[in-house]
Scaffold this motif. Structure first.
Motif, mmCIF file in Angstrom:
data_model
loop_
_atom_site.group_PDB
_atom_site.id
_atom_site.type_symbol
_atom_site.label_atom_id
_atom_site.label_comp_id
_atom_site.label_asym_id
_atom_site.label_seq_id
_atom_site.Cartn_x
_atom_site.Cartn_y
_atom_site.Cartn_z
ATOM 1 N N GLY A 189 51.664 31.326 49.216
ATOM 2 C CA GLY A 189 51.221 32.312 50.204
ATOM 3 C C GLY A 189 52.337 32.982 50.988
ATOM 4 O O GLY A 189 52.347 34.205 51.164
ATOM 5 N N ALA A 190 53.317 32.190 51.471
ATOM 6 C CA ALA A 190 54.363 32.753 52.325
ATOM 7 C C ALA A 190 55.418 33.521 51.529
ATOM 8 O O ALA A 190 56.260 34.206 52.118
ATOM 9 N N GLN A 232 51.457 28.963 60.830
ATOM 10 C CA GLN A 232 50.123 28.687 61.400
ATOM 11 C C GLN A 232 50.249 28.235 62.849
ATOM 12 O O GLN A 232 49.425 28.569 63.702
ATOM 13 N N ASN A 265 56.272 37.223 52.117
ATOM 14 C CA ASN A 265 57.104 37.661 53.234
ATOM 15 C C ASN A 265 58.509 38.061 52.763
ATOM 16 O O ASN A 265 59.341 37.214 52.426
ATOM 17 N N GLY A 293 54.800 26.896 55.514
ATOM 18 C CA GLY A 293 53.892 27.912 56.051
ATOM 19 C C GLY A 293 53.116 27.390 57.256
ATOM 20 O O GLY A 293 52.665 28.171 58.108
ATOM 21 N N ALA A 294 52.984 26.077 57.350
ATOM 22 C CA ALA A 294 52.271 25.479 58.487
ATOM 23 C C ALA A 294 52.954 25.830 59.811
ATOM 24 O O ALA A 294 52.294 25.880 60.854
ATOM 25 N N GLY A 351 53.885 27.116 50.469
ATOM 26 C CA GLY A 351 52.501 27.023 50.944
ATOM 27 C C GLY A 351 52.503 26.398 52.321
ATOM 28 O O GLY A 351 53.424 26.621 53.103
ATOM 29 N N THR A 352 51.473 25.600 52.604
ATOM 30 C CA THR A 352 51.411 24.845 53.845
ATOM 31 C C THR A 352 52.695 24.037 53.992
ATOM 32 O O THR A 352 53.386 24.087 55.004
ATOM 33 N N ALA A 354 50.837 37.250 58.301
ATOM 34 C CA ALA A 354 51.617 38.398 57.831
ATOM 35 C C ALA A 354 52.336 39.105 58.987
ATOM 36 O O ALA A 354 53.401 39.693 58.794
HETATM 37 P P1 ADP Z 1 48.253 26.252 50.439
HETATM 38 O O1 ADP Z 1 48.014 26.409 48.969
HETATM 39 O O2 ADP Z 1 49.193 25.155 50.813
HETATM 40 O O3 ADP Z 1 47.002 26.250 51.271
HETATM 41 P P2 ADP Z 1 49.105 29.036 50.389
HETATM 42 O O4 ADP Z 1 49.974 29.137 49.191
HETATM 43 O O5 ADP Z 1 47.756 29.662 50.352
HETATM 44 O O6 ADP Z 1 49.044 27.553 50.919
HETATM 45 O O7 ADP Z 1 49.922 29.682 51.612
HETATM 46 C C1 ADP Z 1 49.412 29.669 52.901
HETATM 47 C C2 ADP Z 1 50.522 29.404 53.901
HETATM 48 O O8 ADP Z 1 51.450 30.478 53.885
HETATM 49 C C3 ADP Z 1 49.986 29.302 55.307
HETATM 50 O O9 ADP Z 1 50.587 28.178 55.923
HETATM 51 C C4 ADP Z 1 50.432 30.596 55.997
HETATM 52 O O10 ADP Z 1 50.806 30.353 57.347
HETATM 53 C C5 ADP Z 1 51.626 31.023 55.188
HETATM 54 N N1 ADP Z 1 51.692 32.479 55.025
HETATM 55 C C6 ADP Z 1 50.793 33.282 54.436
HETATM 56 N N2 ADP Z 1 51.193 34.569 54.466
HETATM 57 C C7 ADP Z 1 52.397 34.587 55.073
HETATM 58 C C8 ADP Z 1 53.338 35.598 55.403
HETATM 59 N N3 ADP Z 1 53.134 36.876 55.081
HETATM 60 N N4 ADP Z 1 54.474 35.233 56.050
HETATM 61 C C9 ADP Z 1 54.703 33.937 56.357
HETATM 62 N N5 ADP Z 1 53.854 32.941 56.073
HETATM 63 C C10 ADP Z 1 52.719 33.248 55.445
#
Ligand code: ADP
Length: 496
Positions: free
Chosen positions: A409-410, A312, A413, A308-309, A264-265, A325
């Motif tokens: 989320g990530a 961002q 990928n 994932g941050a 995630g983040t 994405a």
């Molecule tokens: P959280 O629950 O911590 O808010 P999520 O599980 O919703 O996080 O995931 C979101 C994170 O994943 C974000 O930081 C975003 O940048 C990253 N993210 C989302 N989709 C992708 C992707 N296809 N490739 C890489 N990173 C991604």
């Protein structure tokens, strides 16, 4: 006819309710955001009533959306943001203060004072946790010390304390249930993970009266029933677990050595370590994975601050991609990162480096470097940091990891997961349903309400969406990891 399980997934920014069928398919989802409250720098609060109202609205809407009836629901499973605390009046049900959120740093000085008094080891040995404001104990102490009259009321047994699961159960049951489960209790820093009881010495240390504490129960079992006046029906509350533990369960990581990573983040890695707790001083936390049928499973937990941050940052800071994405599309334009490494130590580094003074670097740049290399290197940093934590887990437990389950989320990928598999030298599996947190809560409830007979039964539900197998040899891996560690060494102690 009963056919569904309702999962309440109470997160940091939103409350969601998901209805699953027995096979673990999502039938209905409703999500409601609620406000984040930042009264001062470093302070984070939520309005407990906003948490409750968004959650209950999501619940009824999820059912209404499919034209469902409550008598079609076997039971409710709850999973929640962990460590966040609420203290409320036992008689009126009114919170005495906002919920203090896990991210809140207001008790940093207090925790430092305890550290200086040499209490780190005592706390670690009893609770498996690091002495940090992140966990609940110092937040509860803050409320009792700073809200007028709270301490006197608490001493007279007039207040209740709970993590978010406890608060939701109290509201759902119309004030009849004041309980939590082992996983949530294990994040409070007041619970002894060996004896499975609230720890008197820690309660005294933090100045918390025993009367305010909820009863601790197994994660799967009947906690009580919803009040018909509130939900429209009496539905069994059959499963409760903190979000990361619920995800571990939802990923069917039922055996020692089973491991999941949530990208995630940040990233959260949890490894099932079986029925014996193992305390380490490596910076990994020991926590309760779940309690079922009189048995408790433990987990080691490690986290990566920036995962994932970093994507961002590419999007909003560097502006080299338009959406998260896109990172995959651009990274695929080059065969590798061209020798570039990104260490996203934006807020220092956690396990295994533990350096709050580290700061991010981009290293290995040549005249041939382009933005695709930068994007690819940033994606790879997520895999390297994950590999670092896994290496530490293997060292601490002596367990060799064979296979990683992923979500978050990530995890969408493919390039990231493929590189992750290469760098670990083991398979990486992404389930079809990446709502593993809610699914875990539903499974825990399903076990208690007779939907499933055993975890074997649940495992039959598991459907892997994609598997990534390593394509590189160990020499490649060793060289890559050594280069990564060299890059990390260049960014340590930067701010000192
Ligand atoms: P959280 O629950 O911590 O808010 P999520 O599980 O919703 O996080 O995931 C979101 C994170 O994943 C974000 O930081 C975003 O940048 C990253 N993210 C989302 N989709 C992708 C992707 N296809 N490739 C890489 N990173 C991604």
């Amino acid at each position: 006819m009963k056919k569904y399980i309702m999962a309440l997934d109470q997160g940091t920014t939103s409350s969601r309710s998901i209805i699953f069928d027995k096979a673990g398919n999502i039938i209905s989802v409703v999500q409601r955001e609620f406000p984040q409250i930042f009264p001062k720098e470093g302070w984070v609060e939520h309005d407990p009533m906003a948490i409750w109202s968004t959650q209950i609205a999501a619940c009824t809407e999820a059912l209404t959306k499919i034209g469902g009836e409550w008598d079609e629901i076997y039971g409710i499973g709850i999973t929640n943001q962990r460590e966040t605390v609420v203290v409320w009046d036992r008689k009126t049900g009114v919170p005495v203060y906002n919920a203090i959120v896990w991210q809140c740093r207001r008790t940093a000085d207090y925790c430092k004072e305890l550290k200086d008094r040499g209490l780190t080891e005592l706390i670690r040995n009893k609770t498996g946790l690091l002495l940090d404001p992140y966990f609940s104990a110092s937040k509860v102490a803050w409320i009792l010390d700073n809200v007028e009259g709270a301490r006197e009321k608490a001493e007279c047994g007039e207040l209740c304390f709970g993590t978010i699961d406890t608060w939701l159960m109290w509201k759902l049951s119309g004030g009849k249930v004041h309980a939590t489960d082992y996983t949530n209790a294990s994040r409070t820093m007041l619970f002894n993970i060996h004896t499975l009881e609230w720890d008197k010495e820690l309660l005294e240390l933090f100045g918390i009266p025993e009367s305010i504490l909820p009863e601790v129960k197994p994660s799967s079992g009947i906690f009580g029933y919803s009040d018909a006046k509130i939900l429209g029906a009496e539905i069994a509350i059959g499963g409760v677990a903190g979000d990361q533990q619920a995800a571990l369960f939802g990923q069917c990581c039922f055996n020692p050595g089973d491991l999941k990573n949530t990208y995630g983040t940040g990233a959260f890695l949890l490894m099932n370590i079986g029925e014996k707790p193992q305390i380490t001083d490596s910076g990994l936390v020991t926590t309760i994975a779940w309690g079922i049928d009189g048995k408790v499973n433990y987990a080691l937990e490690g986290s990566v601050f920036v995962c994932g941050a970093a994507i961002q940052w590419l999007r909003d800071g560097m502006r080299v991609i338009e959406s998260a994405a896109d990172s995959e599309y651009y990274a695929k334009k080059v065969p590798d990162s061209g020798g570039v490494l990104v260490v996203p130590a934006f807020q220092g580094l956690g396990a295994p480096y533990w350096d709050p003074y580290a700061r991010g670097i981009i290293i290995g740049i040549t005249r041939a470097t382009n933005k695709y290399h930068l994007i690819r290197a940033t994606l790879e940093s997520m895999a390297y940091q994950t590999a670092d934590v896994i290496e530490l887990m293997e060292k601490s437990t002596g367990i060799k990891v064979e296979g990683l389950m992923v979500d978050g989320g990530a995890s969408a990928n493919d390039l990231l997961l493929s590189f992750q598999s290469d760098i670990l030298g083991t398979s990486v599996n992404r389930p079809e349903c990446i709502e593993t947190t809610a699914l875990g809560a539903a499974y825990l409830c399903g076990l208690a309400t007779g939907v499933y007979e055993s975890t074997d039964d649940i495992k039959n539900n598991r459907r892997i969406g994609a598997t990534f197998e390593p394509t590189k040899d160990s020499a490649w891996r060793d060289e890559k990891m050594a280069t990564w560690k060299k890059a990390v060494s260049r960014c340590l102690a930067w701010k000192e």
